[in-house]
Design a protein around this motif. Structure first.
Motif, PDB file in Angstrom:
ATOM      1  N   GLN A  40       0.791  -1.029  -0.099  1.00 30.30           N
ATOM      2  CA  GLN A  40      -0.259  -0.059  -0.049  1.00 30.30           C
ATOM      3  C   GLN A  40       0.765   1.098  -0.049  1.00 30.30           C
ATOM      4  O   GLN A  40       2.000   1.229   0.424  1.00 30.30           O
ATOM      5  CB  GLN A  40      -0.735   0.067   1.324  1.00 30.30           C
ATOM      6  CG  GLN A  40      -2.000   0.798   1.302  1.00 30.30           C
ATOM      7  CD  GLN A  40      -2.964   0.711   2.355  1.00 30.30           C
ATOM      8  OE1 GLN A  40      -2.569   0.580   3.484  1.00 30.30           O
ATOM      9  NE2 GLN A  40      -4.352   1.243   2.112  1.00 30.30           N
ATOM     10  N   SER A  69     -11.018  -4.207   1.132  1.00 30.57           N
ATOM     11  CA  SER A  69      -9.579  -4.869   1.817  1.00 30.57           C
ATOM     12  C   SER A  69      -9.813  -5.261   3.115  1.00 30.57           C
ATOM     13  O   SER A  69      -9.137  -6.042   3.557  1.00 30.57           O
ATOM     14  CB  SER A  69      -8.811  -3.403   1.995  1.00 30.57           C
ATOM     15  OG  SER A  69      -8.092  -2.909   0.725  1.00 30.57           O
ATOM     16  N   THR A  96      -6.008  -0.880   7.238  1.00 29.65           N
ATOM     17  CA  THR A  96      -7.262  -1.484   6.477  1.00 29.65           C
ATOM     18  C   THR A  96      -6.741  -2.831   6.034  1.00 29.65           C
ATOM     19  O   THR A  96      -7.669  -3.707   5.493  1.00 29.65           O
ATOM     20  CB  THR A  96      -7.643  -0.618   5.491  1.00 29.65           C
ATOM     21  OG1 THR A  96      -6.430  -0.310   4.255  1.00 29.65           O
ATOM     22  CG2 THR A  96      -8.046   0.592   5.663  1.00 29.65           C
ATOM     23  N   ASN A  97      -5.679  -3.052   5.786  1.00 34.08           N
ATOM     24  CA  ASN A  97      -4.963  -4.307   5.155  1.00 34.08           C
ATOM     25  C   ASN A  97      -3.947  -5.299   5.681  1.00 34.08           C
ATOM     26  O   ASN A  97      -3.443  -5.814   4.864  1.00 34.08           O
ATOM     27  CB  ASN A  97      -4.681  -3.739   3.694  1.00 34.08           C
ATOM     28  CG  ASN A  97      -3.429  -2.958   3.820  1.00 34.08           C
ATOM     29  OD1 ASN A  97      -3.248  -2.360   4.718  1.00 34.08           O
ATOM     30  ND2 ASN A  97      -2.599  -2.949   2.610  1.00 34.08           N
ATOM     31  N   LEU A 110      -3.024  -6.227  -0.649  1.00 40.43           N
ATOM     32  CA  LEU A 110      -3.211  -4.833  -1.523  1.00 40.43           C
ATOM     33  C   LEU A 110      -4.322  -5.187  -2.472  1.00 40.43           C
ATOM     34  O   LEU A 110      -4.058  -6.218  -3.255  1.00 40.43           O
ATOM     35  CB  LEU A 110      -1.616  -4.603  -2.274  1.00 40.43           C
ATOM     36  CG  LEU A 110      -1.773  -3.533  -3.214  1.00 40.43           C
ATOM     37  CD1 LEU A 110      -2.020  -2.352  -2.580  1.00 40.43           C
ATOM     38  CD2 LEU A 110      -0.474  -3.399  -4.171  1.00 40.43           C
ATOM     39  N   CYS A 111      -5.346  -4.459  -2.457  1.00 42.08           N
ATOM     40  CA  CYS A 111      -6.268  -4.535  -3.618  1.00 42.08           C
ATOM     41  C   CYS A 111      -6.317  -3.405  -4.592  1.00 42.08           C
ATOM     42  O   CYS A 111      -6.149  -2.105  -4.158  1.00 42.08           O
ATOM     43  CB  CYS A 111      -7.745  -4.496  -2.957  1.00 42.08           C
ATOM     44  SG  CYS A 111      -7.894  -5.705  -1.699  1.00 42.08           S
ATOM     45  N   VAL A 124      -6.616  -8.993  -5.526  1.00 40.11           N
ATOM     46  CA  VAL A 124      -6.390  -9.155  -4.353  1.00 40.11           C
ATOM     47  C   VAL A 124      -4.900  -9.783  -4.224  1.00 40.11           C
ATOM     48  O   VAL A 124      -4.732 -10.977  -4.328  1.00 40.11           O
ATOM     49  CB  VAL A 124      -7.211  -9.988  -3.590  1.00 40.11           C
ATOM     50  CG1 VAL A 124      -6.995  -9.614  -2.046  1.00 40.11           C
ATOM     51  CG2 VAL A 124      -8.668  -9.406  -3.876  1.00 40.11           C
TER      52      VAL A 124
END
Length: 234
Positions: A40, A69, A96-97, A110-111, A124
């Motif tokens: 990210q 995420s 968030t991830n 990581l989206c 994803v």
């Protein structure tokens, strides 16, 4: 066949995004030699043979992209808990991830998405520290350090795919109870970068839209995006 194994690539996410027209819902791109992984905020994801690196392509409605995420992170937790039952209830989701174990980073997500006419294709990217990580990597932990058993890569990939496909038609609102009980930040004092300013306050939870709630003084505000720069545990 749902698994595409590459001998080597710079980034499985980059490869998947460049080959979206060839991929189908649930396809997994995997390599044992990722040379330029991305995290990210364009951070470099350091990969070695001890790290599982893969990307899974999903077809979603555009409305489902919000907060995905968090859903992907929850799917990673479900996958690990299924294969390592002794870890049930011990893994946390850091907004968030990131997935944390024993206060250290075990996995990252990581989206990245591309919008089509009436739907979205989302890639994803998942990295999981399987065996011991180098001492030069700060605040990291591996499956080997938290469990006596480390699943093989194929078993992990299959379970990650299954869990993501099971959750991909759910919303953050529907999964919020599961997300909240695994919230790593709640109750902690954090330094947060909104992109325009830095805040220091208390993380008070995650709302129905997947936004991080931060209390500064007497006011609690939701944040859809941003970066946690520091966590104070005192």
């Amino acid at each position: 066949m749902w698994l595409i194994e590459l001998g080597s690539c710079e980034s499985t996410n980059t490869w998947a995004l460049e080959h979206l027209s060839e991929l189908h819902h649930g396809d997994v791109v995997f390599t044992r030699n990722q040379t330029a992984g991305r995290g990210q905020f364009d951070r470099i994801w350091l990969s070695s043979s001890s790290v599982l690196t893969a990307s899974i392509m999903l077809e979603l409605s555009i409305e489902q992209l919000s907060g995905f995420s968090l859903i992907a992170g929850l799917a990673v937790i479900y996958a690990i808990e299924t294969l390592l039952p002794d870890q049930r209830g011990k893994l946390c989701l850091k907004w968030t991830n990131d997935i944390f174990a024993k206060g250290r980073k075990l996995s990252g997500v990581l989206c990245e998405s591309r919008i089509r006419a009436n739907h979205a294709q989302i890639v994803v990217g998942i990295g999981i520290n399987c065996e011991a990580v180098p001492e030069t990597v700060n605040n990291a932990i591996s499956l080997q350090e938290i469990s006596a058993y480390v699943p093989d890569r194929e078993a992990l990939l299959e379970r990650l795919r299954v869990c993501l496909m099971q959750l991909c038609d759910r919303t953050v609102s529907e999964l919020l109870p599961e997300i909240r009980v695994r919230d790593f930040l709640v109750g902690k004092c954090i330094v947060f970068d909104t992109g325009t300013e830095q805040l220091t306050g208390e993380a008070t939870g995650i709302d129905q839209a997947g936004q991080l709630l931060i209390r500064v003084g007497d006011e609690v505000k939701p944040h859809r995006s941003g970066r946690v720069l520091a966590i104070h545990f005192d």
